[in-house]
Design a protein around this motif. Structure first.
Motif: not given
Length: 259
Positions: A2, A14-16, A18, A20, A48, A51, A54
């Motif tokens: 990322l 892995e971003r799903r 909103h 992490l 994080f 960010d 997220l």
């Protein structure tokens, strides 16, 4: 990888939406915490926390273990005596995050692995997961366990620290260490679903709620109530505080800005 996050083999990110998902990735070493992994965790959670895209994170492990604790081979090789103070700080470099983190404990959570789960805000455990503060069996110590006194009864804390024996996921649930126990195949999905529920809520309200729980565990009732009113003032005067009632009245999903 990322953008803006550490590039390392010891963590998988892995971003799903909103959320992490952070996966410890030293399965052959049962995700033991060596210097590289500790540093990667601190850098990842620092990023994080800043960010804006997220809102919640899930921390889990690859393989049969969540985390077996400190890398004893590395400790022996470096003749480590007293651990550096920052070795117990892994979820960001400040020791405290403004956003929630959910531990998805897939197997052993021993010693430093127990600490990782302890430092998360919520815990989902797979059936078969085990938790132990095993330092007494290695001649080491667990000064980081002090906050458990606000999570567990004194005698349970004594049992964990003095015996070093593991407890299973269901006992951990019964004593309040774990929020939910699920089958291994459902673990990450259940933790992500919980994270998505949190991420759907107003970001400032989530932030403030997390802060007041932390304040309440550190100060007396009167001081905590006073602090809570001050913390929530930012929430009440935000754009989102007006958006919530508007969305409800308009029978639509709110669009949160975090402002």
């Amino acid at each position: 990888m990322l953008d803006g996050y550490p590039s390392t083999d010891v963590l998988h990110l892995e971003r799903r939406g909103h959320v992490l998902v952070v996966t410890l990735n030293r399965p052959q070493q049962r995700n033991a915490l060596n210097v590289e992994l500790r540093s990667a965790l601190r850098d990842t959670f620092d990023r994080f926390d800043t960010d804006e895209s997220l809102r919640c994170a899930v921390l889990t492990g690859h393989g049969k273990a969540f985390c077996a604790g400190g890398d004893l081979k590395e400790m022996a090789g470096t003749n480590m005596a007293v651990p550096p103070e920052n070795s117990f700080v892994m979820l960001g470099s400040k020791g405290r995050l403004s956003k929630p983190v959910i531990a998805a404990v897939n197997g052993y959570a021993m010693a430093g692995g127990f600490l990782l789960a302890q430092d998360c805000d919520l815990v989902v455990a797979a059936e078969g997961a085990t938790f132990a503060i095993s330092e007494v069996k290695r001649g080491r110590g667990a000064p980081w366990a002090v906050p458990l006194i606000s999570m567990l009864p004194k005698r349970i804390m004594m049992e964990l620290l003095l015996t070093g024996e593991p407890i299973d996921a269901h006992r951990a649930y019964e004593i309040g260490l774990v929020n939910k126990v699920v089958s291994p195949g459902q673990l990450v999905g259940a933790a992500v679903a919980m994270a998505e529920t949190i991420a759907d809520n107003a970001p400032l309200s989530v932030w403030a709620s997390k802060q007041v729980v932390e304040v309440a565990t550190e100060v007396g009732r009167s001081a905590a109530l006073q602090a809570a009113h001050q913390i929530f003032y930012r929430v009440y005067t935000s754009e989102d505080a007006a958006e919530g009632p508007r969305a409800f009245a308009g029978k639509r999903k709110p669009v949160w800005t975090g402002r």
